[in-house]
Design a protein around this motif. Sequence first.
Motif, PDB file in Angstrom:
ATOM      1  N   ASP A  28       0.786  -1.231   0.000  1.00 24.08           N
ATOM      2  CA  ASP A  28       0.000   0.000   0.000  1.00 24.08           C
ATOM      3  C   ASP A  28       0.816   1.277   0.000  1.00 24.08           C
ATOM      4  OD1 ASP A  28       0.941   0.108   2.596  1.00 24.08           O
ATOM      5  OD2 ASP A  28      -0.979  -0.386   3.518  1.00 24.08           O
ATOM      6  N   SER A  29       2.148   1.166  -0.074  1.00 27.54           N
ATOM      7  CA  SER A  29       2.949   2.376  -0.171  1.00 27.54           C
ATOM      8  C   SER A  29       4.279   2.055  -0.840  1.00 27.54           C
ATOM      9  CB  SER A  29       3.196   2.980   1.208  1.00 27.54           C
ATOM     10  OG  SER A  29       3.793   4.253   1.088  1.00 27.54           O
ATOM     11  N   PHE A  30       4.734   3.000  -1.647  1.00 31.30           N
ATOM     12  CA  PHE A  30       5.971   2.816  -2.394  1.00 31.30           C
ATOM     13  C   PHE A  30       6.773   4.105  -2.385  1.00 31.30           C
ATOM     14  CE2 PHE A  30       2.664   0.162  -4.216  1.00 31.30           C
ATOM     15  CZ  PHE A  30       3.264  -1.089  -4.250  1.00 31.30           C
ATOM     16  N   LEU A  31       8.082   3.949  -2.367  1.00 31.66           N
ATOM     17  CA  LEU A  31       8.991   5.083  -2.445  1.00 31.66           C
ATOM     18  C   LEU A  31      10.042   4.766  -3.495  1.00 31.66           C
ATOM     19  CD1 LEU A  31      10.068   7.791  -1.294  1.00 31.66           C
ATOM     20  CD2 LEU A  31      11.442   6.442   0.298  1.00 31.66           C
ATOM     21  N   GLU A  32      10.073   5.564  -4.551  1.00 37.64           N
ATOM     22  CA  GLU A  32      11.082   5.347  -5.589  1.00 37.64           C
ATOM     23  C   GLU A  32      12.432   5.842  -5.094  1.00 37.64           C
ATOM     24  OE1 GLU A  32      10.146   6.466  -9.553  1.00 37.64           O
ATOM     25  OE2 GLU A  32       8.019   5.938  -9.380  1.00 37.64           O
ATOM     26  N   THR A  33      13.458   5.047  -5.355  1.00 39.88           N
ATOM     27  CA  THR A  33      14.812   5.365  -4.917  1.00 39.88           C
ATOM     28  C   THR A  33      15.757   5.348  -6.113  1.00 39.88           C
ATOM     29  OG1 THR A  33      15.427   3.058  -4.520  1.00 39.88           O
ATOM     30  CG2 THR A  33      14.325   4.240  -2.706  1.00 39.88           C
ATOM     31  N   ASP A  34      17.010   5.746  -5.882  1.00 43.84           N
ATOM     32  CA  ASP A  34      17.995   5.719  -6.966  1.00 43.84           C
ATOM     33  C   ASP A  34      18.235   4.297  -7.455  1.00 43.84           C
ATOM     34  OD1 ASP A  34      18.289   8.439  -6.791  1.00 43.84           O
ATOM     35  OD2 ASP A  34      20.041   8.355  -5.466  1.00 43.84           O
ATOM     36  N   GLU A  35      18.103   3.325  -6.541  1.00 43.87           N
ATOM     37  CA  GLU A  35      18.369   1.932  -6.890  1.00 43.87           C
ATOM     38  C   GLU A  35      17.139   1.225  -7.459  1.00 43.87           C
ATOM     39  OE1 GLU A  35      19.002   3.208  -3.821  1.00 43.87           O
ATOM     40  OE2 GLU A  35      21.107   3.657  -4.314  1.00 43.87           O
ATOM     41  N   GLY A  36      15.946   1.721  -7.151  1.00 39.21           N
ATOM     42  CA  GLY A  36      14.724   1.060  -7.589  1.00 39.21           C
ATOM     43  C   GLY A  36      13.530   1.578  -6.820  1.00 39.21           C
ATOM     44  N   LEU A  37      13.113   0.832  -5.773  1.00 40.28           N
ATOM     45  CA  LEU A  37      11.992   1.286  -4.951  1.00 40.28           C
ATOM     46  C   LEU A  37      11.984   0.585  -3.608  1.00 40.28           C
ATOM     47  CD1 LEU A  37       8.771  -0.625  -5.602  1.00 40.28           C
ATOM     48  CD2 LEU A  37      10.613  -0.931  -7.245  1.00 40.28           C
ATOM     49  N   ASP A  38      11.348   1.233  -2.640  1.00 35.97           N
ATOM     50  CA  ASP A  38      11.026   0.621  -1.366  1.00 35.97           C
ATOM     51  C   ASP A  38       9.526   0.357  -1.363  1.00 35.97           C
ATOM     52  OD1 ASP A  38      13.663   1.033  -0.716  1.00 35.97           O
ATOM     53  OD2 ASP A  38      13.272   2.774   0.572  1.00 35.97           O
ATOM     54  N   ALA A  39       9.125  -0.841  -0.935  1.00 42.62           N
ATOM     55  CA  ALA A  39       7.713  -1.224  -0.940  1.00 42.62           C
ATOM     56  C   ALA A  39       7.310  -1.671   0.455  1.00 42.62           C
ATOM     57  CB  ALA A  39       7.481  -2.356  -1.946  1.00 42.62           C
ATOM     58  N   TYR A  40       6.070  -1.316   0.855  1.00 48.18           N
ATOM     59  CA  TYR A  40       5.614  -1.567   2.219  1.00 48.18           C
ATOM     60  C   TYR A  40       4.266  -2.289   2.212  1.00 48.18           C
ATOM     61  CZ  TYR A  40       9.191   1.919   3.130  1.00 48.18           C
ATOM     62  OH  TYR A  40      10.383   2.594   3.168  1.00 48.18           O
ATOM     63  N   ILE A  41       4.132  -3.237   3.146  1.00 40.65           N
ATOM     64  CA  ILE A  41       2.892  -3.995   3.262  1.00 40.65           C
ATOM     65  C   ILE A  41       2.672  -4.392   4.718  1.00 40.65           C
ATOM     66  CG2 ILE A  41       4.023  -6.216   2.786  1.00 40.65           C
ATOM     67  CD1 ILE A  41       1.463  -7.067   1.308  1.00 40.65           C
ATOM     68  N   GLN A  42       1.419  -4.429   5.144  1.00 38.70           N
ATOM     69  CA  GLN A  42       1.122  -4.893   6.489  1.00 38.70           C
ATOM     70  C   GLN A  42       1.440  -6.378   6.596  1.00 38.70           C
ATOM     71  OE1 GLN A  42      -2.841  -3.805   7.708  1.00 38.70           O
ATOM     72  NE2 GLN A  42      -2.677  -1.804   6.720  1.00 38.70           N
ATOM     73  N   GLU A  43       2.061  -6.730   7.694  1.00 42.17           N
ATOM     74  CA  GLU A  43       2.554  -8.097   7.878  1.00 42.17           C
ATOM     75  C   GLU A  43       1.442  -9.135   7.771  1.00 42.17           C
ATOM     76  OE1 GLU A  43       5.753 -10.211  10.860  1.00 42.17           O
ATOM     77  OE2 GLU A  43       4.264  -8.868  11.741  1.00 42.17           O
ATOM     78  N   ASP A  44       0.257  -8.809   8.265  1.00 41.31           N
ATOM     79  CA  ASP A  44      -0.809  -9.808   8.303  1.00 41.31           C
ATOM     80  C   ASP A  44      -1.468 -10.065   6.952  1.00 41.31           C
ATOM     81  OD1 ASP A  44      -2.020  -7.300   8.286  1.00 41.31           O
ATOM     82  OD2 ASP A  44      -3.788  -8.021   9.339  1.00 41.31           O
ATOM     83  N   VAL A  45      -1.211  -9.235   5.941  1.00 41.76           N
ATOM     84  CA  VAL A  45      -1.799  -9.471   4.619  1.00 41.76           C
ATOM     85  C   VAL A  45      -0.751  -9.926   3.597  1.00 41.76           C
ATOM     86  CG1 VAL A  45      -3.661  -7.822   5.031  1.00 41.76           C
ATOM     87  CG2 VAL A  45      -1.588  -7.059   3.872  1.00 41.76           C
ATOM     88  N   PHE A  46       0.500 -10.039   4.051  1.00 40.81           N
ATOM     89  CA  PHE A  46       1.578 -10.400   3.136  1.00 40.81           C
ATOM     90  C   PHE A  46       1.486 -11.865   2.720  1.00 40.81           C
ATOM     91  CE2 PHE A  46       6.173 -11.729   2.683  1.00 40.81           C
ATOM     92  CZ  PHE A  46       6.341 -11.170   1.421  1.00 40.81           C
ATOM     93  N   GLN A  47       1.504 -12.103   1.407  1.00 42.00           N
ATOM     94  CA  GLN A  47       1.480 -13.450   0.846  1.00 42.00           C
ATOM     95  C   GLN A  47       2.857 -13.723   0.220  1.00 42.00           C
ATOM     96  OE1 GLN A  47      -1.955 -13.857  -1.805  1.00 42.00           O
ATOM     97  NE2 GLN A  47      -2.881 -12.113  -0.751  1.00 42.00           N
ATOM     98  N   ARG A  48       3.701 -14.410   0.957  1.00 42.93           N
ATOM     99  CA  ARG A  48       5.090 -14.561   0.528  1.00 42.93           C
ATOM    100  C   ARG A  48       5.215 -15.300  -0.808  1.00 42.93           C
ATOM    101  NH1 ARG A  48       9.755 -13.550   2.670  1.00 42.93           N
ATOM    102  NH2 ARG A  48       8.784 -13.052   4.687  1.00 42.93           N
TER     103      ARG A  48
END
Length: 276
Positions: A28-48
Amino acid sequence: MQYLEFKISCSEPYREILIAELSEIGFDSFLETDEGLDAYIQEDVFQRNTFLEIIEQYKEAGRISVQEGILPKVNWNEEWEKNYDPITVGDQVYVRASFHPSKPEFPHEILINPKMSFGTGHHATTYLMISHQLNLDHQDKRVLDIGAGTGILAVMAHKLGAAHIEAFDIDEWCVENGNENFDLNGMATVRMGKGTVREVKPQGPFDIVLANINKNVLLDEMEVYSSLVKEKGYLLLSGFYEHDIADIEKRANEFGLVLKDKKIKDNWAALAMQKI
């Protein structure tokens, strides 16, 4: 509730591809970086397994590598104060934190002190939802904000004259932060609920229902949303990309909702649907 943080290194053309793919599985949230991106997800909805399938699909072509960690619960007010700039929505809305100076020349001023919840108006979907709200009559209306995050859309409804506002989110940090933001905006009688729409079971009908979540949740819960919207009332939807509009509109049509307006920003979309 903890957030997982994935620092993804990838070639530039694959940033948007990964953001689109990961948003479909609950990120539900992303931050673009020089290398690519940072991505964020709540632990309880993460499907590995699903996450790994996406990474594997593009790994070779996109030269992808991933570092995984847990995002600590920190003082987000302090962190955001370092980098958080006010935003405007046209000449109508000024969104600022409490440490920014006021601008009374704007008809509507919203105070948002964010914590872990993502919804300050900086993201395109929040901006688009507010833009739609400005086009709807909220005066003396009943408004429901589903997946409210910081509560910014509920605050906007209050500023536009809504008589009754309900809001809830599945994240306990959002609930805490939303209530703080309600207090900052003179909404002490409104309290954020916790849970999904099926768990909270809000009692409709509502004149306006707001849902800025993600495509999969919207499709799954569309029937519930429709049941909460009064005849001729509005459902505002966002949290998906422009190429997802057809799927969202088709699902909404199944439950008597018709498209009245759409807005696009940075490939993100927001729809205004009306109950017929």
